[in-house]
Every structure is written in structure tokens, then in C-alpha cells.
Design a protein around this motif. Sequence first.
Motif, PDB file in Angstrom:
ATOM      1  N   SER A   1       0.842  -1.210   0.000  1.00  0.00           N
ATOM      2  CA  SER A   1       0.000   0.000   0.000  1.00  0.00           C
ATOM      3  C   SER A   1       0.869   1.249   0.000  1.00  0.00           C
ATOM      4  CB  SER A   1      -0.912   0.028   1.231  1.00  0.00           C
ATOM      5  OG  SER A   1      -1.879  -0.987   1.167  1.00  0.00           O
ATOM      6  N   LYS A   2       1.892   1.237   0.852  1.00  0.00           N
ATOM      7  CA  LYS A   2       2.806   2.378   0.903  1.00  0.00           C
ATOM      8  C   LYS A   2       3.469   2.589  -0.463  1.00  0.00           C
ATOM      9  CE  LYS A   2       5.558   2.659   4.601  1.00  0.00           C
ATOM     10  NZ  LYS A   2       5.352   3.969   5.261  1.00  0.00           N
TER      11      LYS A   2
ATOM     12  N   HIS B   1       1.198   4.097  -2.956  1.00  0.00           N
ATOM     13  CA  HIS B   1       0.970   5.531  -2.745  1.00  0.00           C
ATOM     14  C   HIS B   1       2.199   6.365  -3.091  1.00  0.00           C
ATOM     15  CE1 HIS B   1      -2.313   4.344   0.355  1.00  0.00           C
ATOM     16  NE2 HIS B   1      -2.817   4.458  -0.841  1.00  0.00           N
ATOM     17  N   ILE B   2       3.364   5.789  -2.921  1.00  0.00           N
ATOM     18  CA  ILE B   2       4.597   6.522  -3.201  1.00  0.00           C
ATOM     19  C   ILE B   2       4.832   6.605  -4.714  1.00  0.00           C
ATOM     20  CG2 ILE B   2       7.126   6.399  -3.011  1.00  0.00           C
ATOM     21  CD1 ILE B   2       6.602   5.151  -0.166  1.00  0.00           C
TER      22      ILE B   2
ATOM     23  N   GLN C   1       2.611   5.513  -7.182  1.00  0.00           N
ATOM     24  CA  GLN C   1       1.382   5.746  -7.950  1.00  0.00           C
ATOM     25  C   GLN C   1       1.445   5.162  -9.354  1.00  0.00           C
ATOM     26  OE1 GLN C   1      -0.520   9.715  -7.189  1.00  0.00           O
ATOM     27  NE2 GLN C   1       1.374  10.143  -6.118  1.00  0.00           N
TER      28      GLN C   1
ATOM     29  N   GLN D   1      -7.030  -8.814  -4.248  1.00  0.00           N
ATOM     30  CA  GLN D   1      -8.220  -8.559  -3.429  1.00  0.00           C
ATOM     31  C   GLN D   1      -8.142  -7.178  -2.786  1.00  0.00           C
ATOM     32  OE1 GLN D   1     -10.733 -10.939  -2.945  1.00  0.00           O
ATOM     33  NE2 GLN D   1     -11.913  -9.361  -1.888  1.00  0.00           N
ATOM     34  N   MET D   2      -6.969  -6.848  -2.265  1.00  0.00           N
ATOM     35  CA  MET D   2      -6.786  -5.538  -1.630  1.00  0.00           C
ATOM     36  C   MET D   2      -7.048  -4.413  -2.630  1.00  0.00           C
ATOM     37  SD  MET D   2      -3.290  -3.965   0.039  1.00  0.00           S
ATOM     38  CE  MET D   2      -2.478  -3.465  -1.494  1.00  0.00           C
TER      39      MET D   2
ATOM     40  N   ARG E   1      -8.864  -4.473  -5.332  1.00  0.00           N
ATOM     41  CA  ARG E   1     -10.298  -4.407  -5.631  1.00  0.00           C
ATOM     42  C   ARG E   1     -11.064  -3.780  -4.471  1.00  0.00           C
ATOM     43  NH1 ARG E   1     -11.416 -10.509  -7.984  1.00  0.00           N
ATOM     44  NH2 ARG E   1     -10.249 -10.230  -9.930  1.00  0.00           N
ATOM     45  N   ASP E   2     -10.816  -4.291  -3.273  1.00  0.00           N
ATOM     46  CA  ASP E   2     -11.598  -3.836  -2.117  1.00  0.00           C
ATOM     47  C   ASP E   2     -11.378  -2.353  -1.832  1.00  0.00           C
ATOM     48  OD1 ASP E   2     -12.766  -6.284  -1.650  1.00  0.00           O
ATOM     49  OD2 ASP E   2     -11.414  -6.858  -0.027  1.00  0.00           O
ATOM     50  N   LEU E   3     -10.142  -1.905  -1.955  1.00  0.00           N
ATOM     51  CA  LEU E   3      -9.833  -0.512  -1.597  1.00  0.00           C
ATOM     52  C   LEU E   3      -9.808   0.429  -2.805  1.00  0.00           C
ATOM     53  CD1 LEU E   3      -7.114  -0.840   1.214  1.00  0.00           C
ATOM     54  CD2 LEU E   3      -9.592  -0.641   1.438  1.00  0.00           C
ATOM     55  N   ASN E   4     -10.176  -0.089  -3.994  1.00  0.00           N
ATOM     56  CA  ASN E   4     -10.252   0.757  -5.193  1.00  0.00           C
ATOM     57  C   ASN E   4      -8.928   1.438  -5.543  1.00  0.00           C
ATOM     58  OD1 ASN E   4     -12.989   1.184  -3.457  1.00  0.00           O
ATOM     59  ND2 ASN E   4     -13.468   0.912  -5.609  1.00  0.00           N
ATOM     60  N   PHE E   5      -7.811   0.759  -5.287  1.00  0.00           N
ATOM     61  CA  PHE E   5      -6.541   1.331  -5.756  1.00  0.00           C
ATOM     62  C   PHE E   5      -6.648   1.554  -7.265  1.00  0.00           C
ATOM     63  CE2 PHE E   5      -4.663  -0.297  -1.815  1.00  0.00           C
ATOM     64  CZ  PHE E   5      -3.679   0.644  -1.549  1.00  0.00           C
ATOM     65  N   PRO E   6      -6.230   2.740  -7.754  1.00  0.00           N
ATOM     66  CA  PRO E   6      -6.393   3.041  -9.182  1.00  0.00           C
ATOM     67  C   PRO E   6      -5.277   2.444 -10.022  1.00  0.00           C
ATOM     68  CG  PRO E   6      -5.502   4.952  -8.044  1.00  0.00           C
ATOM     69  CD  PRO E   6      -5.689   3.888  -6.999  1.00  0.00           C
TER      70      PRO E   6
END
Lengths: 281, 281
Positions: free
Chosen positions: B133-134, B137-138, B140, B159-160, B162-167
Motif C-alpha cells: 500500500s505504501k 501511494h509513493i 502511484q 483482493q486488496m 479491488r476492495d480498496l479501489n486502488f487506481p
Amino acid sequence: MEIVERISELRKIVAGEKKKGARIALVPTMGYLHRGHLTLVKQAKQDGNYVVMSIFVNPLQFGPNEDFARYPRDLERDAKLAEEAGVDLIFHPSVEEMYPQQNRTTVQVSELGDALCGLSRPTHFRGVTTVVSKLFHIVQPDRAYFGQKDFQQYLIIRQMVRDLNFPLEVIPVPIVREEDGLALSSRNVFLAPEQRQEAVVLSKSLIEAEKLIKQGERRVDRIEAYIRNKITQESSGEIDYVEVRSAENLVKPEVINESVVIALAVKFGTTRLIDNCIVEV
Amino acid sequence: MEIVERISELRKIVAGEKKKGARIALVPTMGYLHRGHLTLVKQAKQDGNYVVMSIFVNPLQFGPNEDFARYPRDLERDAKLAEEAGVDLIFHPSVEEMYPQQNRTTVQVSELGDALCGLSRPTHFRGVTTVVSKLFHIVQPDRAYFGQKDFQQYLIIRQMVRDLNFPLEVIPVPIVREEDGLALSSRNVFLAPEQRQEAVVLSKSLIEAEKLIKQGERRVDRIEAYIRNKITQESSGEIDYVEVRSAENLVKPEVINESVVIALAVKFGTTRLIDNCIVEV
């Protein structure tokens, strides 16, 4: 102002605005807007952003016996107020749009979420951080605005953004109050007239406690006891918590020798109200 | 090819590339590159991306008795291999850069992480999802590439996202193997010569098990027993698990009537190896 229900459509519009050079602000709300929300919008607008307001009553942050079903909703009224305040786009997804499959992923901030509202609402902040992560990924804002009425929530979101390196700035906005001092909340509509009158004791006791600290009182238990007594004597409110905590990390100080937040939660009938006050020392 | 250690510098470079219209790919690694990693890079390059490879041995995903300290590291060698394979930028942060303050925020995927490697490594996947996740975000990125050797990890990340809508898009890349079938792993260097020879039993048993399924065997316990027997008889390896699971969600099927992953983890001395095979039925 546009109202968009689909993630894909929202993304397309925001990408277009970014291409034009806009800075994107997100004002996440559960709707049923009051002047508190609108102050967030005005702040975001003043900072020169394209303002996206999300309106989503997030089931994940309500406990099984909480007020998800009866949480007030009125999109038409919200849309009017939002437009007047300068919102550029309302994102109003359905529960199915936000949680199309079984949600298995959660974002959790330890420690900060364990005390205060976390005690009586053990899964609440996990629901908040998870949905805010989703909204951050959907909207990809440069800035996100949060009201300080939910001060613990603000600290938790700030911690999450730092820890996970979300590429955005979290901006806190001071509490907005009614003329008699009651902090604005969508839940205030649930108060019966007598409760509404009694509820003013919350802000009053915070102001007096602040004065005591400014006058030199440094003992945490004295401040907490003062507020508890006042609320008990002057209202029918049932105290959930009254706490003096570090305004930086919510740790309970031995004595008050740093900036603190005095935070409280009190139930009037079935309506739970929160309020707080930051005291710089 | 540039090597960057600072988040702020990385962000500046990536933003510049995006402005020029580049699509950004992230290949997250712990370094000590082998052909498996380089295949990810080549795939990313072939897809037309500006390729960022992160090299970071993430303490959060190692248990207290695991091999964080002795995990092999060789940046100079990695840089050479990465450049040859087409990496545009290596992101090689220090632990302090990634975790400057006490990390309180974790990202967790339930269910998918509980079985298989999650049993013997109870905090491992939480460490992986948090650091990924980090990194998302770093950097992108528009796309992130993951090897299927860590199939459970791939499913969890998917799954992560999809669930958190990472673009972004998560792209799986097939396992790369030595000529005799051993799946490439940075940990293979720890194998003594006899262990290295014995370890070929892992891929062999998977191939034979796949054949049994293709020939009509549908009983999960038969397949698992077959592999266990073969490994026990033909090596000194100590089995952590051998499991047939749904390739979609890792649920254990009653009988094999959907695509499955046969996954295993086996210890040779102190070196724990994993391997797997997807069987479409």
C-alpha cells in the motif's frame, strides 16, 4: 454542479479536471449537511480547489446496534446546499457501488482508535479508515478536509495518511457551533426540544474547563470531574466519556503540560453527541 | 537508469514522467534479483511502461524468528541486472525512509491470508499488504507486476486492490524455473548442494499431481497425499503444507471441479521454499 453515482464516471471527470491543472479537494460526508460541512467546502474553495464532496452513509462504520438505518438522508436538500457553498461535484455512490463484493480488506490504525469513541464503538474507526482509503483512491484528491468535531477521527486519518504515504494533505477545520454553543451535527435533529436545550451543557462545560486550565489548573482528574459534575447536574445526559488527552497522540497526560484535547461523548436518550475543545498550554 | 533513495525525489521523477505521458509500472522486490524478477521487468517493459523497481527488504513482513537480518542483499549486482532488463528507475529506500515514525497503520486482507503461508507466518501478509500500500501511494503506478510463485500473495494483493479501489491494475506473471524445475527464489542461495538437488522434488511432485488431475483424479486428499509421500520419500524436506485450493479464493474444494492451485511449502534445513501449480479443470 454535477451529481455522480458511478466510480468510473467520477474518475473520468476528476482526471479531466486534473489535466486542466485543477487541484482536487475532497470533503467526505455522510450527507444531511449542516453549516459545519459547508464550512469545510468554503475552506476548500478558498484554497483554490475543485471541490468534490462525497455523500455516503457508510455501513462499515456503524455498529450492529447503531443508527445506520435511521441516519438522516436528504440528497435533494444536500445538493442545493452543496451547490450554494461552491461544491463542484457530488459523489453519491450506492452501497453496492462501494462494496460490490464481500469486503475483505480493512485499514486499521492502532492505539489512536482504542480510546474515547473507540471504546463504545469498537469497529467504528476501522470502518472510517477503510472507507476513507477507498474514497482517497477513487477521487485521488490533493487535499482532504475534515472537521475537528470528530477530533479523534481527524488524528486517525492524519496518522493513516502519514503511515501509508497517501499522496495528499489532510486539512483540519474548526468546529462550527449553534449560537448557544452546541456543536453542529447531523444527529442534532434527533434531539427532543428539552434535550436540545440541555445539550448546551456540553460546550458550556468545555469552555469553563478551558478557563480552569488557562487559570492554572494542571490536574487531569480535576478537569474531568468538573465537566462530569456539571453535565450530570445540569442535564439528563448519560456520559459515555469525558477525557483530557494529548492533542498530538491522545495519550493521557500525567499533568497538563502540553496541548490537550478535552473530549466528551454524552447520550441524550438514544442520541449520542460528541464535542471537544483544544487547549494550548 | 537512476537509483533513488528518497520518497520525495522518486515522486518528483515519476510526476515528470507522467506529465510526459508515460504509463508507470511498479515491480516491487526485496532485491537479490533472479530471472524471475527480471521476467517481471521484461513483461512490464513489453507492455510499454516506464518501469520503477522497488528494492526494499521490508522488516514488517518478517516474523521475529525469520530471516530478515540474513536475507541476501547486493544492490550493486541488482542495479546491473535491473538496468540490463530495462528498469528505468530503482527505488531503494532505507528502513528509516519507509518507517520514519512508529507505524500504527496496517492494511489487512481477511480469509485469503489465513491459510497456507499465513498459518506458519501469521503476520507476514499484513506486512506485505501494508508495505505494498505504501509503495502504491509513493510510486502511484498504473500497473503493478507480481510473480505467481507467491500465488497467495498475488491473490491477496488483487483482493486488496479491488476492495480498496486502488487506481491500478495488478498483473500476474508466471513462475520462472531452473532447468531442472526448481522455482527461482532469492532464498535458493541458502541451499546446501544436496538440498539443492533434493529440492527438485517440489516441482516434480507438482507436475505429477497435475498429471493425475488431468487424468481424472478429483479427490483433494489423494492429490495432497501423493505429493506428501513423494516429498517425504525422495528428500529430507520438512513439509509445512501441501494444499489443493480454489485458484480463485483459496477455499478448499470438496472435490476438484474448478480451477485449483496446488501449493506447498517445504523446509530444507532452515531454508523454507514455496512452489505452486495452477491446474485448470
